[in-house]
Design an enzyme around this catalytic site. Structure first.
Site, short mmCIF file in Angstrom:
data_model
loop_
_atom_site.label_atom_id
_atom_site.label_comp_id
_atom_site.label_asym_id
_atom_site.label_seq_id
_atom_site.Cartn_x
_atom_site.Cartn_y
_atom_site.Cartn_z
N ASP A 1 0.81 -1.23 0.00
CA ASP A 1 0.00 0.00 0.00
C ASP A 1 0.84 1.27 0.00
O ASP A 1 0.43 2.30 0.55
CB ASP A 1 -0.97 0.02 1.20
CG ASP A 1 -1.92 -1.16 1.19
OD1 ASP A 1 -2.25 -1.62 0.08
OD2 ASP A 1 -2.30 -1.63 2.27
N LYS B 1 1.80 2.25 -4.99
CA LYS B 1 2.30 1.70 -6.26
C LYS B 1 1.34 1.99 -7.40
O LYS B 1 1.75 2.31 -8.51
CB LYS B 1 2.50 0.17 -6.15
CG LYS B 1 3.50 -0.25 -5.08
CD LYS B 1 3.57 -1.75 -4.94
CE LYS B 1 2.31 -2.38 -4.39
NZ LYS B 1 1.97 -2.00 -3.00
N GLY C 1 -4.56 -4.25 -3.92
CA GLY C 1 -5.54 -3.18 -4.20
C GLY C 1 -4.75 -1.96 -4.58
O GLY C 1 -4.14 -1.34 -3.72
N HIS C 2 -4.70 -1.65 -5.88
CA HIS C 2 -3.88 -0.55 -6.37
C HIS C 2 -4.79 0.59 -6.82
O HIS C 2 -5.56 0.44 -7.76
CB HIS C 2 -2.98 -1.03 -7.51
CG HIS C 2 -1.98 -2.07 -7.08
ND1 HIS C 2 -1.16 -2.75 -7.93
CD2 HIS C 2 -1.68 -2.54 -5.83
CE1 HIS C 2 -0.38 -3.60 -7.24
NE2 HIS C 2 -0.70 -3.48 -5.96
N GLN D 1 1.87 -6.09 -3.25
CA GLN D 1 2.30 -6.17 -1.86
C GLN D 1 3.61 -5.36 -1.70
O GLN D 1 3.79 -4.40 -2.41
CB GLN D 1 2.48 -7.61 -1.39
CG GLN D 1 1.17 -8.39 -1.26
CD GLN D 1 0.61 -8.87 -2.58
OE1 GLN D 1 1.28 -9.56 -3.32
NE2 GLN D 1 -0.62 -8.53 -2.87
P1 GDP Z 1 -0.82 0.39 -3.49
O1 GDP Z 1 -1.40 -0.89 -3.03
O2 GDP Z 1 0.65 0.48 -3.25
O3 GDP Z 1 -1.18 0.73 -4.90
O4 GDP Z 1 -1.47 1.53 -2.57
P2 GDP Z 1 -3.03 1.69 -2.23
O5 GDP Z 1 -3.73 2.16 -3.43
O6 GDP Z 1 -3.54 0.47 -1.56
O7 GDP Z 1 -2.97 2.79 -1.10
C1 GDP Z 1 -2.39 4.05 -1.32
C2 GDP Z 1 -3.44 5.13 -1.00
O8 GDP Z 1 -2.80 6.38 -0.92
C3 GDP Z 1 -4.48 5.28 -2.08
O9 GDP Z 1 -5.69 5.67 -1.50
C4 GDP Z 1 -3.93 6.41 -2.96
O10 GDP Z 1 -4.96 7.12 -3.65
C5 GDP Z 1 -3.29 7.27 -1.92
N1 GDP Z 1 -2.11 8.02 -2.37
C6 GDP Z 1 -1.15 7.65 -3.24
N2 GDP Z 1 -0.16 8.59 -3.29
C7 GDP Z 1 -0.53 9.56 -2.43
C8 GDP Z 1 0.10 10.79 -2.01
O11 GDP Z 1 1.18 11.15 -2.43
N3 GDP Z 1 -0.57 11.53 -1.08
C9 GDP Z 1 -1.79 11.14 -0.55
N4 GDP Z 1 -2.36 11.93 0.36
N5 GDP Z 1 -2.39 10.01 -0.94
C10 GDP Z 1 -1.76 9.22 -1.84
P1 IMO Z 2 -0.99 -4.16 -2.29
O1 IMO Z 2 -0.54 -4.74 -3.61
C1 IMO Z 2 -0.96 -4.50 2.04
C2 IMO Z 2 -1.11 -8.54 3.71
C3 IMO Z 2 -2.36 -8.96 4.46
C4 IMO Z 2 -1.74 -9.92 5.47
C5 IMO Z 2 -0.67 -10.63 4.65
C6 IMO Z 2 -1.10 -11.96 4.06
O2 IMO Z 2 -2.26 -3.43 -2.36
O3 IMO Z 2 0.12 -3.39 -1.65
P2 IMO Z 2 -2.66 -12.61 2.01
O4 IMO Z 2 -4.11 -12.34 1.75
O5 IMO Z 2 -1.75 -12.08 0.96
O6 IMO Z 2 -2.39 -14.05 2.32
O7 IMO Z 2 -2.33 -11.80 3.36
O8 IMO Z 2 -0.32 -9.72 3.62
N1 IMO Z 2 -1.35 -8.05 2.33
C7 IMO Z 2 -1.25 -6.77 1.97
N2 IMO Z 2 -1.02 -5.67 2.72
N3 IMO Z 2 -1.09 -4.40 0.70
C8 IMO Z 2 -1.31 -5.51 -0.06
O9 IMO Z 2 -1.31 -5.47 -1.41
C9 IMO Z 2 -1.44 -6.75 0.58
N4 IMO Z 2 -1.67 -8.01 0.14
C10 IMO Z 2 -1.60 -8.80 1.23
O10 IMO Z 2 -2.96 -7.84 5.09
O11 IMO Z 2 -1.11 -9.21 6.49
MG MG Z 3 -2.95 -1.57 -1.83
#
Ligand code: GDP
Ligand code: IMO
Ligand code: MG
Length: 432
Positions: A14, A17, A41-42, A221
């Site tokens: 998270d 990415k 979840g991207h 991840q």
């Molecule tokens: P990922 O799994 O690495 O793609 O990250 P996620 O999408 O799960 O979580 C990142 C969250 O931070 C999302 O809600 C993005 O919209 C938000 N986000 C990404 N970059 C920034 C930033 O520079 N500032 C803020 N405030 N939010 C951001």
């Molecule tokens: P993105 O790509 C954050 C975490 C789960 C748990 C562990 C194992 O959005 O960054 P799993 O369901 O993979 O067997 O869970 O890994 N986890 C993540 N945490 N971002 C993710 O993906 C994750 N995918 C799995 O919360 O701790």
């Molecule tokens: Mg994510």
């Protein structure tokens, strides 16, 4: 000269990415997901629109690109269909630009059942998407691959065998009733397969035959969740670090000589689920990070645990991935803090440790040693050049760079596509 780009998470997932891949994939012809599955979840925010991609490569949002689901992923066909339908409803064509590896393993309904069962007994805090059990079956040589869907008799036989095995685990090991209807799962699997059948190819051959195309590899991840290098057993079941790239794509390590390795890290740290987190905050600062950063899981909606930036962990990620550059995201979230801390060592049994330890018992004991920065108390949101940044924010970034010995090449200062600034160019393909 670098031609391809790897974007991966340098923390516990998270990191943002999705936003970075969306931004950079505009410059590439292919975007390849190579490990994990719908646990990812991207998030991408474009104006009023928000997309959250789970199984599809984020680059698919750009109409000129092809998206590739490579062999290291585990694919839940039901969720894949839903995700494709949702994008197609929003006017984004997918199936004419999607390639899926015939060697990728499937996530079956009984893997999700086992995920929930295992979680009740020993909690990892998984996403309950069946990821761990699907990889368990893969490495236990009981998995079913996409290529197996072409031979209906073989598929039925494999699913029946799996069904018996799962029934035994439920009833004989866990003494719980189970309710997986294999005949129904078999019919549904075939129907979902019909929906994506035309996208299935030998992905590693495709990539080898199209060496001239520019590729963005999209990690899911993060490094600290890598099954071999992360905080085991509180990890995901795939290689989320750069180690996953050759096996996940089916390409020789030599293929990546011309790939720029870019790690994404938040300006602080979060993690979802259980497991060690040395810099976790349980006070008002932690709450402020969660509220300002909107730190709730993109896949499960769970509140994310929040803490200060852990440079011991980030340096470890930089080293094992061989990072060429780092993107720092969510800098804007720190704008209101009077003091900002970064962890520069762990204290463990009277010693200062700067190497990330393997042992869980040790990780559970360590105390972070902090360097304290004065906050910049100015808005960085939407900053477009270095000169727009407060001096104290620049000091913070410079410190990350000198500690990790990796250039910080870009900053993200908001969730929107346009909210970023380049600090250093990375490669010719990527317009700065
Ligand atoms: P990922 O799994 O690495 O793609 O990250 P996620 O999408 O799960 O979580 C990142 C969250 O931070 C999302 O809600 C993005 O919209 C938000 N986000 C990404 N970059 C920034 C930033 O520079 N500032 C803020 N405030 N939010 C951001
Ligand atoms: P993105 O790509 C954050 C975490 C789960 C748990 C562990 C194992 O959005 O960054 P799993 O369901 O993979 O067997 O869970 O890994 N986890 C993540 N945490 N971002 C993710 O993906 C994750 N995918 C799995 O919360 O701790
Ligand atoms: Mg994510």
């Amino acid at each position: 000269m670098k031609k391809d780009l790897l974007v991966l998470g340098a923390q516990w997932g998270d990191e943002g990415k999705g936003k970075i891949v969306d931004l950079l994939s505009a410059n590439f012809q292919l975007t390849v997901r190579y490990q994990g599955g719908s646990n990812a979840g991207h998030t991408v925010v474009v104006g009023e629109e928000k997309f959250i991609l789970h199984l599809l490569p984020t680059g698919i949002l750009h109409s000129h690109t092809k998206g590739i689901v490579a062999q290291g992923m585990v694919v839940d066909l039901e969720l894949l269909k839903v995700e494709i339908e949702q994008l197609e409803k929003r006017g984004i064509s997918v199936r004419d630009r999607l390639l899926i590896s015939d060697r990728a393993h499937l996530v079956m309904p009984y893997h999700k059942l086992l995920d929930a069962l295992f979680e009740r007994k020993s909690k990892i805090g998984t996403t309950l998407r069946g990821i761990g059990p699907s990889y368990m079956f893969k490495y236990g040589r009981k998995g079913i691959r996409i290529c197996d869907l072409e031979d209906k008799d073989r598929l039925y036989k494999l699913m029946k065998e799996d069904g018996e095995f799962v029934k035994d685990i439920c009833e004989k090991v866990y003494r719980e009733k189970h309710s997986v209807d294999i005949d129904k799962a078999y019919e549904e699997t075939l129907s979902y397969y019909g929906y994506i059948k035309d996208c299935v190819v030998d992905v590693s051959r495709f990539l080898m035959e199209n060496k001239d195309m520019s590729i963005l590899f999209e990690g899911a991840q993060g490094t600290m969740l890598d099954v071999d290098m992360g905080t085991y057993p509180y990890v995901t079941s795939s290689n989320a670090s750069a180690l996953g790239l050759p096996n996940g794509t089916g390409l020789s390590p030599k293929f990546f000589e011309n790939t720029f390795f870019l790690g994404v890290s938040k300006a602080y740290t979060t993690r979802v689920g259980e497991g060690p987190f040395p810099t976790e905050l349980f006070d008002q600062d932690g709450e402020t990070l969660r509220n300002r950063g909107k730190e709730y899981g993109s896949t499960t909606g769970r509140p994310r645990r929040c803490g200060w930036l852990d440079l011991v962990a980030l340096k470890y990620a930089a080293d094992i991935n061989g990072l060429d550059g780092i993107v720092i995201t969510k800098l804007d979230v720190l704008d209101t803090f009077e003091e900002i801390k970064v962890c520069v060592a762990y204290e463990c049994e009277g010693r200062h440790v700067t190497h990330f330890p393997a042992s869980l018992s040790m990780l559970e004991k360590v105390k972070p040693v902090y360097k304290v920065f004065k906050g910049w108390l100015k808005d960085t949101k939407g900053a477009k050049s270095l000169s727009d940044l407060p001096e104290r924010a620049k000091d913070y970034i410079n410190f990350i760079e000198s500690y990790t010995q990796v250039p910080v090449v870009m900053l993200s200062t908001g969730p929107e596509r346009e909210e970023y600034l380049w600090l250093k160019p990375i490669m010719q393909e990527v317009k700065v």
